[in-house]
Design an enzyme around this catalytic site. Structure first.
Site, short mmCIF file in Angstrom:
data_model
loop_
_atom_site.label_atom_id
_atom_site.label_comp_id
_atom_site.label_asym_id
_atom_site.label_seq_id
_atom_site.Cartn_x
_atom_site.Cartn_y
_atom_site.Cartn_z
N ASP A 31 0.86 -1.19 0.00
CA ASP A 31 0.00 0.00 0.00
C ASP A 31 0.90 1.24 0.00
OD1 ASP A 31 -3.20 0.41 1.43
OD2 ASP A 31 -1.90 2.10 0.92
N GLY A 36 -4.76 5.00 2.53
CA GLY A 36 -4.85 3.96 3.58
C GLY A 36 -4.15 4.41 4.85
N ALA A 74 -5.89 -1.68 -4.42
CA ALA A 74 -5.25 -0.38 -4.59
C ALA A 74 -5.84 0.37 -5.78
CB ALA A 74 -3.74 -0.57 -4.79
N SER A 77 -10.76 5.99 -5.67
CA SER A 77 -12.16 5.52 -5.70
C SER A 77 -13.21 6.58 -5.36
CB SER A 77 -12.30 4.33 -4.74
OG SER A 77 -11.98 4.75 -3.43
N TYR A 141 -14.62 6.94 -12.69
CA TYR A 141 -14.25 5.86 -11.77
C TYR A 141 -14.78 4.51 -12.28
CZ TYR A 141 -14.61 2.86 -7.66
OH TYR A 141 -14.55 1.79 -6.80
N ASN A 170 -22.91 -0.96 -1.96
CA ASN A 170 -22.43 0.06 -1.00
C ASN A 170 -21.84 -0.57 0.26
OD1 ASN A 170 -24.30 1.46 -2.88
ND2 ASN A 170 -23.74 3.21 -1.62
N HIS A 189 -19.24 9.27 2.01
CA HIS A 189 -20.24 8.21 2.05
C HIS A 189 -21.33 8.47 3.08
CE1 HIS A 189 -16.81 6.06 0.11
NE2 HIS A 189 -17.80 5.85 -0.74
N ARG A 282 -27.19 15.21 -6.16
CA ARG A 282 -25.76 15.17 -6.48
C ARG A 282 -25.67 14.59 -7.89
NH1 ARG A 282 -22.03 11.42 -2.65
NH2 ARG A 282 -23.14 9.78 -3.76
N ASP A 285 -25.98 10.53 -9.57
CA ASP A 285 -26.53 9.51 -8.67
C ASP A 285 -27.72 8.80 -9.32
OD1 ASP A 285 -24.89 9.60 -6.44
OD2 ASP A 285 -26.10 11.11 -5.40
N1 UFG Z 1 -26.04 10.85 0.09
C1 UFG Z 1 -26.75 11.88 0.67
N2 UFG Z 1 -26.07 12.75 1.47
C2 UFG Z 1 -24.74 12.64 1.70
C3 UFG Z 1 -24.03 11.59 1.10
C4 UFG Z 1 -24.72 10.69 0.28
O1 UFG Z 1 -27.96 12.01 0.49
O2 UFG Z 1 -24.20 13.48 2.42
C5 UFG Z 1 -26.78 9.88 -0.75
C6 UFG Z 1 -26.25 9.78 -2.17
O3 UFG Z 1 -26.86 10.76 -2.97
C7 UFG Z 1 -26.63 8.35 -2.53
C8 UFG Z 1 -26.57 7.60 -1.20
O4 UFG Z 1 -26.61 8.60 -0.20
O5 UFG Z 1 -27.93 8.32 -2.99
C9 UFG Z 1 -25.31 6.79 -1.03
O6 UFG Z 1 -24.21 7.63 -1.33
P1 UFG Z 1 -22.70 7.19 -1.08
O7 UFG Z 1 -21.84 8.34 -1.48
O8 UFG Z 1 -22.56 6.65 0.29
O9 UFG Z 1 -22.50 5.96 -2.07
P2 UFG Z 1 -22.73 5.88 -3.63
O10 UFG Z 1 -23.95 5.04 -3.83
O11 UFG Z 1 -22.69 7.18 -4.29
O12 UFG Z 1 -21.39 5.17 -4.07
C10 UFG Z 1 -21.15 3.81 -3.92
C11 UFG Z 1 -19.66 3.57 -3.73
C12 UFG Z 1 -18.90 4.01 -4.96
C13 UFG Z 1 -19.46 3.35 -6.17
C14 UFG Z 1 -20.94 3.59 -6.27
C15 UFG Z 1 -21.55 2.81 -7.39
O13 UFG Z 1 -19.20 4.27 -2.62
O14 UFG Z 1 -17.55 3.62 -4.82
O15 UFG Z 1 -21.60 3.17 -5.08
O16 UFG Z 1 -22.58 3.55 -7.93
F1 UFG Z 1 -18.88 3.82 -7.28
#
Ligand code: UFG
Length: 322
Positions: A31, A36, A74, A77, A141, A170, A189, A282, A285
């Site tokens: 790593d 990390g 690695a 993301s 990504y 997720n 996240h 966002r 999404d």
């Molecule tokens: N969300 C909010 N508020 C926040 C953060 C997130 O409402 O402050 C929502 C997002 O819009 C989404 C959901 O919560 O609808 C989950 O969001 P995350 O950012 O936790 O996760 P994602 O679904 O965007 O992303 C995940 C992985 C990525 C991957 C993606 C695949 O973390 O690595 O799924 O679509 F690429």
């Protein structure tokens, strides 16, 4: 014989190291510690601080540790960052993996478990999502991960590489008993952000969009406990060690929860009524992402154990308040 875990100091990587140790594997972590954490790697596991693009170091490590298989996490993301810094993603993910695969080939290492993503599907038209559905990533990504999947397929056909590609939905939660958990900087996240808000480290949690075509208008995701994800890597290695053919599997709990539902559950578990704000969508999404994990359940006998929303949130709350 050792399993080399690239990105083993990261969130999913470090939980996989724990699962590998638990199942009796000899492990080394590789790593560059760009995202990390050294503390996430157990003291008695060798940690090589180097980049996957550094072929000299990698060659030495593959040979000295008699590496038999590589579990490859690695990567860069962050979906948002990938749109503004695509070069970084093509360099770290695509070029980095090419360099790793060529070095493995030179050293006679023929097994890889690859960390892929649901982002390869883009905006799916139906749910649950099966592995046969169209691959149409909507962000850089996801595109880099899809390019790597193609590379693995071609290397398998030409050079007898054997691999398992795991498309995560997720990832969430933390190791039971504490010690490691999710710690990204910046954190993007949903679950860690919600719990940081409950803990008073953020003023409020923003809901990104309340006008999606879902029951309550907020996005639906498939949250899978990181320890269940980790266990799938061990099963994938077992498949490869037994001579198994290249495979691609989804990894999800097969249950969707809306952002609103996750917030409500977090309030119930923490007993804290933290501030919630409705915000704009966002960009990029999808409304709903829910996996079918039937293939890995049937073929590798994978069973999620920790992936109820309740257990995910409880374990993440223990980590947050550690
Ligand atoms: N969300 C909010 N508020 C926040 C953060 C997130 O409402 O402050 C929502 C997002 O819009 C989404 C959901 O919560 O609808 C989950 O969001 P995350 O950012 O936790 O996760 P994602 O679904 O965007 O992303 C995940 C992985 C990525 C991957 C993606 C695949 O973390 O690595 O799924 O679509 F690429």
């Amino acid at each position: 014989m050792t399993v080399l875990v690239t990105g083993g100091a990261g969130y999913i990587g470090s939980h996989t190291v724990q699962e590998l140790l638990k199942t009796g594997h000899k492990v080394a972590v590789y790593d560059n510690l760009s995202t990390g954490h050294g503390w996430a790697v157990p003291q008695d596991v060798p940690l090589i601080k180097a980049d996957i693009a550094d072929r000299l170091v990698l060659t030495e490590v593959l040979r000295n540790y008699e590496v038999e298989a590589v579990v490859h996490f690695a990567a860069s993301s962050l979906v948002g960052e990938s749109m503004t810094q695509p070069a970084k993603y093509y360099r770290n993910n695509v070029a980095g993996t090419l360099s790793l695969l060529e070095t493995m080939q030179e050293c006679g290492v023929k097994q890889m478990v690859f960390s892929s993503t649901a982002a390869v599907y883009g905006e799916p038209e139906a749910w649950p999502i099966t592995e046969e559905m169209p691959l149409a990533p909507t962000n850089v990504y996801g595109r880099t991960k899809l390019v790597i999947e193609g590379m693995l397929k071609d290397f398998a056909a030409a050079y007898d590489l054997r691999y398992v590609s795991l498309r995560y939905f997720n990832a969430a939660g933390a190791l039971a008993g504490g010690g490691i958990g999710e710690d990204h900087n910046p954190e993007t996240h949903l679950i860690p952000l919600i719990l940081q808000t409950a803990h008073g480290r953020r003023p409020q949690i923003d809901i990104y969009g309340t006008d999606y075509p879902t029951a309550d208008g907020t996005c639906v995701r498939d949250y899978i406990h990181v320890t269940d994800l980790a266990a799938a890597h061990v099963l994938a290695l077992k498949h490869l060690a037994g001579g198994g053919a290249p495979k691609v599997y989804n990894l999800g709990s097969e249950t969707g929860f809306s952002v609103q539902e996750v917030i409500e559950k977090a309030k119930e578990i923490t007993g804290i009524d933290f501030p919630v704000r409705e915000a704009a969508r966002r960009s990029g999404d999808p409304a709903v992402l829910v996996a079918s994990a039937a293939r890995i359940r049937q073929e590798l006998d994978w069973k999620p154990v920790y992936s109820s929303l309740d257990r995910i949130l409880r374990s993440a709350w223990v980590w947050e308040t550690r």
